[in-house]
Scaffold this motif. Structure first.
Motif, PDB file in Angstrom:
ATOM      1  N   ILE A  64       0.828  -1.211   0.000  1.00 47.50           N
ATOM      2  CA  ILE A  64       0.000   0.000   0.000  1.00 47.50           C
ATOM      3  C   ILE A  64       0.859   1.256   0.000  1.00 47.50           C
ATOM      4  CG2 ILE A  64      -1.724   1.294   1.293  1.00 47.50           C
ATOM      5  CD1 ILE A  64      -2.893  -1.330   2.260  1.00 47.50           C
ATOM      6  N   LEU A  65       1.873   1.325   0.868  1.00 43.75           N
ATOM      7  CA  LEU A  65       2.705   2.530   0.929  1.00 43.75           C
ATOM      8  C   LEU A  65       3.469   2.774  -0.373  1.00 43.75           C
ATOM      9  CD1 LEU A  65       4.072   2.628   4.581  1.00 43.75           C
ATOM     10  CD2 LEU A  65       2.285   4.007   3.543  1.00 43.75           C
ATOM     11  N   PRO A  66       4.126   1.764  -0.979  1.00 41.23           N
ATOM     12  CA  PRO A  66       4.750   2.022  -2.287  1.00 41.23           C
ATOM     13  C   PRO A  66       3.740   2.446  -3.346  1.00 41.23           C
ATOM     14  CG  PRO A  66       5.612   0.004  -1.333  1.00 41.23           C
ATOM     15  CD  PRO A  66       4.471   0.423  -0.477  1.00 41.23           C
ATOM     16  N   ALA A  67       2.531   1.854  -3.310  1.00 44.76           N
ATOM     17  CA  ALA A  67       1.506   2.269  -4.279  1.00 44.76           C
ATOM     18  C   ALA A  67       1.091   3.716  -4.037  1.00 44.76           C
ATOM     19  CB  ALA A  67       0.298   1.345  -4.180  1.00 44.76           C
ATOM     20  N   ALA A  68       1.003   4.120  -2.755  1.00 47.11           N
ATOM     21  CA  ALA A  68       0.654   5.511  -2.445  1.00 47.11           C
ATOM     22  C   ALA A  68       1.746   6.462  -2.924  1.00 47.11           C
ATOM     23  CB  ALA A  68       0.429   5.665  -0.948  1.00 47.11           C
ATOM     24  N   VAL A  69       3.001   6.098  -2.738  1.00 55.66           N
ATOM     25  CA  VAL A  69       4.104   6.942  -3.209  1.00 55.66           C
ATOM     26  C   VAL A  69       4.093   7.007  -4.732  1.00 55.66           C
ATOM     27  CG1 VAL A  69       6.616   7.179  -3.297  1.00 55.66           C
ATOM     28  CG2 VAL A  69       5.502   6.479  -1.179  1.00 55.66           C
ATOM     29  N   LEU A  70       3.755   5.891  -5.379  1.00 55.93           N
ATOM     30  CA  LEU A  70       3.645   5.890  -6.834  1.00 55.93           C
ATOM     31  C   LEU A  70       2.547   6.850  -7.287  1.00 55.93           C
ATOM     32  CD1 LEU A  70       4.548   4.715  -9.540  1.00 55.93           C
ATOM     33  CD2 LEU A  70       2.940   2.825  -9.180  1.00 55.93           C
ATOM     34  N   GLY A  71       1.426   6.842  -6.581  1.00 54.44           N
ATOM     35  CA  GLY A  71       0.360   7.791  -6.900  1.00 54.44           C
ATOM     36  C   GLY A  71       0.809   9.234  -6.723  1.00 54.44           C
ATOM     37  N   LEU A  72       1.569   9.498  -5.642  1.00 55.89           N
ATOM     38  CA  LEU A  72       2.110  10.835  -5.427  1.00 55.89           C
ATOM     39  C   LEU A  72       3.037  11.230  -6.570  1.00 55.89           C
ATOM     40  CD1 LEU A  72       2.735  13.348  -3.662  1.00 55.89           C
ATOM     41  CD2 LEU A  72       4.509  11.975  -2.538  1.00 55.89           C
ATOM     42  N   ALA A  73       3.864  10.283  -7.021  1.00 52.67           N
ATOM     43  CA  ALA A  73       4.801  10.578  -8.108  1.00 52.67           C
ATOM     44  C   ALA A  73       4.059  10.922  -9.395  1.00 52.67           C
ATOM     45  CB  ALA A  73       5.726   9.387  -8.327  1.00 52.67           C
ATOM     46  N   LEU A  74       2.978  10.191  -9.681  1.00 52.44           N
ATOM     47  CA  LEU A  74       2.198  10.495 -10.880  1.00 52.44           C
ATOM     48  C   LEU A  74       1.568  11.884 -10.781  1.00 52.44           C
ATOM     49  CD1 LEU A  74       0.497   7.018 -11.428  1.00 52.44           C
ATOM     50  CD2 LEU A  74       2.436   7.991 -12.675  1.00 52.44           C
ATOM     51  N   TRP A  75       1.147  12.264  -9.581  1.00 55.11           N
ATOM     52  CA  TRP A  75       0.604  13.609  -9.370  1.00 55.11           C
ATOM     53  C   TRP A  75       1.699  14.651  -9.568  1.00 55.11           C
ATOM     54  CZ3 TRP A  75      -0.205  16.359  -4.164  1.00 55.11           C
ATOM     55  CH2 TRP A  75      -0.968  17.523  -4.354  1.00 55.11           C
ATOM     56  N   GLN A  76       2.900  14.350  -9.080  1.00 53.02           N
ATOM     57  CA  GLN A  76       4.019  15.267  -9.275  1.00 53.02           C
ATOM     58  C   GLN A  76       4.382  15.394 -10.747  1.00 53.02           C
ATOM     59  OE1 GLN A  76       7.048  13.590  -6.717  1.00 53.02           O
ATOM     60  NE2 GLN A  76       6.407  14.817  -4.943  1.00 53.02           N
ATOM     61  N   LEU A  77       4.261  14.302 -11.487  1.00 52.77           N
ATOM     62  CA  LEU A  77       4.521  14.368 -12.930  1.00 52.77           C
ATOM     63  C   LEU A  77       3.604  15.374 -13.616  1.00 52.77           C
ATOM     64  CD1 LEU A  77       5.118  10.671 -14.093  1.00 52.77           C
ATOM     65  CD2 LEU A  77       6.694  12.599 -14.337  1.00 52.77           C
ATOM     66  N   ASP A  78       2.392  15.490 -13.144  1.00 50.67           N
ATOM     67  CA  ASP A  78       1.433  16.429 -13.719  1.00 50.67           C
ATOM     68  C   ASP A  78       1.698  17.854 -13.243  1.00 50.67           C
ATOM     69  OD1 ASP A  78      -1.095  16.998 -15.194  1.00 50.67           O
ATOM     70  OD2 ASP A  78      -1.788  17.530 -13.182  1.00 50.67           O
ATOM     71  N   ARG A  79       2.082  18.014 -11.971  1.00 53.28           N
ATOM     72  CA  ARG A  79       2.272  19.351 -11.412  1.00 53.28           C
ATOM     73  C   ARG A  79       3.569  20.005 -11.881  1.00 53.28           C
ATOM     74  NH1 ARG A  79       2.623  17.602  -5.701  1.00 53.28           N
ATOM     75  NH2 ARG A  79       3.271  19.756  -5.301  1.00 53.28           N
ATOM     76  N   GLY A  80       4.609  19.215 -12.114  1.00 54.29           N
ATOM     77  CA  GLY A  80       5.903  19.787 -12.480  1.00 54.29           C
ATOM     78  C   GLY A  80       5.863  20.601 -13.759  1.00 54.29           C
ATOM     79  N   PRO A  81       5.433  20.030 -14.880  1.00 53.10           N
ATOM     80  CA  PRO A  81       5.367  20.821 -16.123  1.00 53.10           C
ATOM     81  C   PRO A  81       4.439  22.017 -16.018  1.00 53.10           C
ATOM     82  CG  PRO A  81       5.257  18.474 -16.591  1.00 53.10           C
ATOM     83  CD  PRO A  81       5.145  18.615 -15.110  1.00 53.10           C
TER      84      PRO A  81
END
Length: 748
Positions: free
Chosen positions: A17-34
C-alpha cells in the motif's frame, strides 16, 4: 484484531500500500511539475515584455527614467529607475526559478521508477516466498534449493529495496521543497520547511547507507557454533553392552550407526550430526552422535527404550540431521539480513525506522514461509521416526514409549531439580536415586498433560494423540495403567550391565552436576550480595519542579494584565461593555499570574522518596514497603534517556491494603488494579531512564536482602529452584537463576 491479522495488515501496508501511495504521489508530481514550469515561463515572458516596453520608453537602470515609467509586482508599484531595477531583479529570479523547475521536473520520474520497483520487488518477494514455501512442503529437496537461493539473494534484494525506498523519499521530498529555493528572501517558515526537508533526506540516505554497510557482513561464510552437550562420550571399552545394543538396533533397522554415544543426566534423547563440544571436558568432535539421558533408561522397559532409540536412529536413516545442518546457513543468512535491516533503521530511542520497515516486514515473511515448510517436514519425519521405532519393536511398544516418557519425566525432574536446589543434600548417585524415587512414588499420569488438538504450523513435533493414531494404538485404560506401572526391581541392574564401571560413571556425572549447582549457588549468592549492597542506608529524595512552567505563566499573566489596564485607561468614561471586557481580561491575567507565582515560590518538591525498606509517593499517606509492591510501571512521551517528565505507577500485591491520599500532588488510585499513579512534569537531576534505574536498584536490593535475611548465609537452599530447562546447562543459567535480582526497568 488478532495478532495474525495485525501482522498481515502491517505486511500489506508497508510492502504494497505505501509504495503504491508513493507511486500515486509521483504520478501527481509528474502532472504538477510541467504545469509549474509553464507558469514560471509565462511569468518570465511577461517580465521580458515589460522590460522591452521600458527600454522602448528610454528607461535604463542607470538613467533618470521619468516617473511615468511604472512596474507592478506582488502588490507593489515601482516608478522611474526603481521600476527598471525591480523588473530586472524579477527576471533574474525567474531565470533561477526556471533552472530550479527544470531540475525539479527530473525528480518525479525518479520517484515513479523507485516506487514502482519497490512495489514490484515486494510483490515478487511475497509471491516468490509463498511459492517456494508451497513447493518446499511438497519436496524437501525443493525446500533446500529454493530457500538456499533466497539466502543468497535476500541481502541484495533487501539492500536494493532500502536504497530505492530512500532514493524515492529523497526525490519526492526534494520535489516538494524545490519551490522554496525560487524565493529571493525566504521567510522563517520557509527556512524551517527547507531544514525539515534536508533533515528527512539526510536521514533517509544515512539509513540506506547503514543498511548497505550492515548487509556486507551477511555475505560472510557461515560457520555453525558447536552444540554444547553436558555429558560423557563413551568408548566401546567403557560401555561394550551399550554399543552392542545400539549397533544391533541400527542393524535391525538398516540405519546408519552412530559415530559417538554420549551419556548424561539432563535433557532427553536426541541425535545430531553437527559439530559438538562436551561440557565440562571441552572435548570437540563431529559425526553422527546419539545422546542418551541415563536417568530415563532404568525407568523405561527394554522395548520402550529400544523404540525411542530406534526413533532417534531413524533420523539418521532419513538424513534428517544432515538436512538440519544444511538448513542452518539458510536460517543464519536470513536472520543476519534481518538484523542488518533492523540495526540500520533503529533510532537512538529504540524506535523502528520507516525506511527499513518494508524490508524488515518482507524478511520476516520470508522467514515465516521457510519456518512453516521446515516444520512441516519436521512433523512428517517425526511420524517416520515413530514408524522406525515401531518396526524394530512393535506399534504397542512405540505407543507405550511415547506415553511412558511423559510419565517418568516428572520423577526425573523432581530428583535432579532437588539436587540442583540443595546440592549439599544431594545423593552421590542421581541415576540410582531417580530409580528409587520412581519405585517409591510411582509415575505421573500422562493423560493429565494438556496438548493442542491441532498442531501449530511452526510446531516441530506433531501432537501426541496424532502420533498414537499414526501407530494405530488407542490410549485405553489398560494401556494407561500399564504405562504408569513402577519400574521393575531388576531394571537398574539391566542398565548397569551395559557399562564396564557403571557405578563410577554414574557418580562422576552426578558429582559434576552437583558441583555445577554449588558453583551456580555461589555465583547467585554473590549477585544477591552485590544487589543488596548497591544502595546505601540513607533515603534518597527525587524532586521535581514546576518553576519552569511558573516562569512561563508569570510574563504571560503580566502582559495580559497590562492589556486589561491599557484597555481600561483607553476606554475611561466609555461604555460599560469595555469595562466588562477589561475585567474579563484582567481576571484571565490573574488566573495566569497567580498559579505562575505559586509554582515559582513553591520551587522543587519531593516526587518520591526511596529508602532500603520502602518508597514514599508524594500525595500518598504512608510509605509502601518494597515487599508489598508487585510491579512498577513507567510511561513517558519521548526518549526515556532524555525525557524528564513521566507517569509512575505502583502495583501492590494481592491482599495489601491501598493507602489513602495526603496533601501534595494528586495521586490516582485504581482499586481493582491495586494501582497508584503519580505524575511529574519535570524531574530535577534525573531523566526518566535514570529514575527507572534507581527504582530498579532499590527493588533489587530490597528483595536480595529479604532472601538473604530469610534463609541466612549458611543455607544454599534459598537460591531458588532451577527449571528443568536450566538444568541442561546449569552453570550457564544458574548465575541468574530467575531470582529476585532479575528485574528490568520497562519504559513505554
Amino acid at each position: 484484531m488478532s495478532s495474525r491479522v495485525r501482522a498481515g495488515f502491517s505486511l500489506v501496508l508497508t510492502t504494497l500500500i505505501l509504495p503504491a501511495a508513493v507511486l500515486g504521489l509521483a504520478l501527481w508530481q509528474l502532472d504538477r511539475g510541467p504545469a509549474h514550469y509553464e507558469e514560471v515561463l509565462g511569468q518570465r515572458d511577461q517580465v521580458v515584455r515589460v522590460l522591452a516596453e521600458l527600454g522602448a520608453s528610454g528607461a535604463d537602470v542607470s538613467s533618470r527614467a521619468p516617473m511615468t515609467v511604472q512596474y507592478g509586482d506582488g502588490g507593489m508599484v515601482y516608478a522611474g529607475p526603481a521600476a527598471m531595477s525591480a523588473a530586472t531583479a524579477e527576471l533574474d529570479r525567474l531565470d533561477r526559478a526556471l533552472w530550479v523547475s527544470r531540475l525539479r521536473n527530473q525528480l518525479p520520474p525518479v520517484v515513479v521508477v523507485c516506487a514502482a520497483l519497490v512495489l514490484v520487488l515486494g510483490l515478487v518477494m511475497l509471491l516468490g516466498a509463498s511459492a517456494l514455501g508451497k513447493a518446499g512442503r511438497r519436496s524437501r529437496e525443493a525446500l533446500e534449493r529454493g530457500f538456499d537461493l533466497v539466502r543468497r539473494l535476500l541481502p541484495w534484494l533487501l539492500g536494493t529495496q532500502v536504497v530505492l525506498t530512500a532514493a524515492g523519499v529523497v526525490a519526492a521530498v526534494a520535489f516538494e521543497a524545490a519551490p522554496l529555493l525560487e524565493v529571493d528572501s525566504p521567510s522563517g517558515r520557509d527556512l524551517k520547511a527547507i531544514a525539515i526537508a534536508v533533515l528527512i533526506m539526510g536521514l533517509s540516505l544515512w539509513t540506506a547507507g547503514k543498511a548497505v554497510l550492515n548487509l556486507r557482513t551477511t555475505l560472510a561464510l557461515f560457520r555453525p557454533d558447536p552444540l554444547e552437550i553436558s555429558g560423557r562420550s563413551l568408548w566401546r571399552a567403557e560401555a561394550p553392552g551399550l554399543w552392542q545394543w545400539v549397533e544391533g538396533l541400527a542393524e535391525r533397522l538398516g540405519a546408519l550407526r552412530p559415530d559417538q554415544i554420549v551419556v548424561g543426566l539432563t535433557g532427553g534423547f536426541f541425535v545430531t550430526s553437527g559439530p559438538k563440544c562436551l561440557w565440562p571436558s571441552g572435548e570437540t568432535f563431529e559425526g553422527r552422535t546419539l545422546y542418551l539421558p541415563l536417568p530415563y533408561l532404568p525407568l523405561l522397559r527394554q522395548d520402550e527404550a529400544e523404540a525411542i532409540i530406534g526413533h532417534e536412529l531413524g533420523h539418521f536413516t532419513g538424513g534428517d540431521t544432515e538436512y538440519s545442518l544444511r538448513f542452518l546457513p539458510i536460517y543464519a543468512g536470513v536472520n543476519r539480513s534481518l538484523a542488518a535491516m533492523i540495526l540500520a533503521g533503529r533510532g537512538s530511542d529504540g524506535s523502528e525506522g520507516l525506511i527499513t520497515r518494508p524490508a524488515v516486514e518482507l524478511g520476516l515473511f520470508v522467514m515465516h514461509r521457510f519456518d512453516r515448510a521446515v516444520m512441516h517436514w519436521s512433523r512428517l519425519r517425526e511420524f517416520a521416526a515413530d514408524e522406525a521405532g515401531a518396526r524394530i519393536t512393535s506399534p504397542e511398544a512405540a505407543a507405550r514409549a511415547l506415553l511412558r516418557y511423559d510419565a517418568v519425566m516428572g520423577r526425573v525432574d523432581a530428583v535432579l531439580g532437588h539436587a540442583f536446589r540443595t546440592p549439599h543434600d544431594a545423593p552421590a548417585d542421581l541415576v540410582a536415586a531417580t530409580f528409587e524415587h520412581a519405585r517409591q512414588h510411582g509415575l505421573d499420569d500422562p493423560a493429565e498433560e494438556q496438548e493442542a488438538q491441532e498442531p501449530h504450523p511452526t510446531d516441530t513435533h506433531p501432537p501426541r494423540h496424532q502420533r498414537l493414531a499414526a501407530l494405530g494404538v488407542a490410549p485405553s485404560a489398560a494401556l494407561m495403567e500399564d504405562v504408569m506401572a513402577p519400574p521393575a526391581e531388576t531394571a537398574l541392574s539391566r542398565v548397569v550391565s551395559l557399562f564396564t564401571d557403571a557405578s563410577t560413571l554414574f557418580r562422576d556425572l552426578s558429582a559434576e552436576l552437583i558441583g555445577d549447582a554449588r558453583e551456580a549457588h555461589r555465583a547467585y549468592r554473590e549477585s544477591l550480595e552485590a544487589a543488596a549492597s548497591a544502595v546505601g542506608d540513607e533515603a534518597v529524595v527525587i524532586r521535581d519542579s514546576g518553576a519552569a512552567g511558573g516562569w512561563i505563566l508569570l510574563p504571560i499573566g503580566i502582559v495580559v494584565g497590562a492589556m486589561a489596564v491599557g484597555m481600561k485607561l483607553q476606554e475611561a468614561g466609555g461604555s460599560g461593555s469595555a469595562d466588562v471586557i477589561a475585567g474579563i481580561i484582567g481576571l484571565f491575567a490573574v488566573l495566569l499570574f497567580a498559579p505562575g507565582l505559586w509554582l515559582v515560590r513553591r520551587g522543587a518538591r519531593p516526587f518520591v522518596t526511596v529508602s532500603p525498606t520502602a518508597i514514599t509517593l508524594d500525595g500518598v499517606d504512608r510509605p509502601l514497603a518494597w515487599s508489598d509492591i508487585e510491579e512498577v510501571g513507567y510511561h513517558v512521551v519521548g526518549p526515556p534517556s532524555k525525557t524528564r517528565g513521566l507517569r509512575f505507577s505502583v502495583f501492590l500485591r494481592p491482599g495489601i491494603r491501598l493507602p489513602g491520599r495526603a496533601r501534595g500532588r494528586w495521586a490516582r488510585f485504581k482499586v481493582k488494579q491495586r494501582k497508584i499513579e503519580i505524575r511529574s512534569m519535570r524531574l530535577r537531576e534525573f531523566t526518566a531512564q535514570d529514575f527507572a534505574d534507581l527504582i530498579h536498584r532499590y527493588r533489587a536490593a530490597a528483595e536480595a536482602r529479604a532472601v538473604l535475611e530469610q534463609e541466612g548465609s549458611a543455607s544454599p537452599a534459598v537460591l531458588g529452584a532451577a527449571s528443568p530447562d536450566a538444568l541442561i546447562f546449569p552453570v550457564a543459567t544458574g548465575g541468574n537463576g530467575g531470582g529476585p535480582v532479575n528485574h528490568s526497568p520497562t519504559i513505554v
